[in-house]
Design a protein around this motif. Structure first.
Motif, mmCIF file in Angstrom:
data_model
loop_
_atom_site.group_PDB
_atom_site.id
_atom_site.type_symbol
_atom_site.label_atom_id
_atom_site.label_comp_id
_atom_site.label_asym_id
_atom_site.label_seq_id
_atom_site.Cartn_x
_atom_site.Cartn_y
_atom_site.Cartn_z
ATOM 1 N N ARG A 1 -7.730 52.925 28.976
ATOM 2 C CA ARG A 1 -8.088 53.758 30.137
ATOM 3 C C ARG A 1 -7.708 53.065 31.440
ATOM 4 N NH1 ARG A 1 -14.358 55.274 28.977
ATOM 5 N NH2 ARG A 1 -14.068 56.413 27.030
ATOM 6 N N PRO B 1 -12.725 52.799 35.967
ATOM 7 C CA PRO B 1 -12.235 52.254 34.693
ATOM 8 C C PRO B 1 -12.050 50.739 34.715
ATOM 9 C CG PRO B 1 -10.480 53.489 35.799
ATOM 10 C CD PRO B 1 -11.760 53.752 36.562
ATOM 11 N N LYS C 1 -3.939 53.041 31.894
ATOM 12 C CA LYS C 1 -3.403 54.361 32.249
ATOM 13 C C LYS C 1 -3.466 54.539 33.774
ATOM 14 C CE LYS C 1 -4.129 59.218 31.267
ATOM 15 N NZ LYS C 1 -5.128 60.200 30.820
#
Lengths: 217, 217
Positions: free
Chosen positions: A138, A111, A141
């Motif tokens: 993303r 990511p 996270k």
């Protein structure tokens, strides 16, 4: 005989530590292993001679006598397995350090690379402005979960290991995007890694290639 | 004591082998190691108990006595290191097999996952039609190079190894997109992997969870 690695003759990052040979140089410095560097151009990387060493036409590669390896994770692992200093003694602690190597490369890096690479290669695309927040979310996270796990520890699992080398190396590559600024403990983790003499030597050697065209090991 | 792994209680792929516990089950079957399975729901995966095992809130995890690991690559590597059957004897051959594990996870899987995941999660986005050819081209570039390296060999480097398990596992996940059809030798490579008794047992066990809610090891 000392191992020979390959690196970019003209690194797109101007020698700022973003090319993946940095991790290999760093690991070699951590274990005190001298090494030689062969610089390859982008054209050479696509030729049969280099593809025989690296099927995907990338750097770094690693040659040591009869052994030829590619893929920075595999090379760092080989260095850590064959020299003291990058993996703990106990079987279980060793397995956990190796787990962090895989986590860095397979869970954290994708990511972050998607997020950073889109900033370079898709900035002029019509979808960039609309899509980038999704990539950032993303990446955040994953960074948030990593930050929670690290907490206020210095390293991911006890003493500095090849797992930290790989994770800090992955995070270091994302630093120019500014995304680490939201995670003070991860930023401090990378700063601790950068302060290690072995990292500094590896970084300086990579920068020297760009500045002087010298492939000093 | 037998190891316990975690798997999805309700796999989004309906048990068709796309969840990453397949690789771990497959490795355990290859080395003849019995195992137990604990099913976790998506809600449980985000709870502290599971995050203590897997910092990124995913499956699979692996518990064996005092040892707790996460990340399919690390777990397969641990199984291969501690049981006979998945890594060759010689030091150099072993290092090369491990290299293919890292290459599968860090070089081949990312473009394939980007390509396949966009088909699921970005199909309704305004940029999908315009952007997808770029992702397909990236995936094909990697597959083309892998196909050239494999040539007409059965496996990537001599006998079947953990490197092949990981590479075939990565390619298997991309099969539903149809992208492998352009590479007959890669399609045959995956078919050879799927024909292995250990793969069949792992696949059946994963499917049984979805069909019967039974976590048979």
């Amino acid at each position: 005989m000392i191992p020979t690695i390959t690196a970019f003759a003209a690194s797109p990052d101007r020698g700022r530590g973003l090319a993946r040979d940095l991790r290999v140089r760093w690991a070699l410095e951590e274990v005190g292993q001298a090494y030689a560097v062969r610089l390859v151009s982008f054209a050479e990387m696509k030729q049969p001679a280099h593809l025989a060493l690296h099927p995907f036409g990338q750097i770094p590669t690693y040659e040591e006598g009869e052994l030829a390896l590619f893929e920075s994770g595999a090379i760092v692992f080989h260095i850590a397995q064959t020299r003291a200093g990058l993996l703990p003694e106990g079987t279980n602690a060793r397995a956990r350090a190796i787990t962090w190597m895989f986590a860095a490369l397979n869970t954290v890096e994708p990511p972050l690379v998607e997020f950073s690479m889109a900033r370079v290669f898709e900035r002029d695309k019509p979808w960039y402005e609309q899509r980038q927040p999704m990539l950032e979310e993303r990446a955040r996270k994953t960074l948030g979960l990593l930050s929670s796990r690290l907490g206020d520890a210095d390293w991911l699992d006890g003493a500095f290991s090849a797992g930290d080398l790989m994770m800090a190396g992955v995070l270091f590559r994302a630093k120019p995007t500014g995304i680490l600024d939201g995670y003070p403990n991860l930023a401090a983790y990378v700063a601790r890694a950068e302060a290690r003499p072995a990292f500094k030597q590896a970084f300086a050697a990579q920068l020297a290639v760009f500045e002087n065209g010298v492939a000093a090991g």
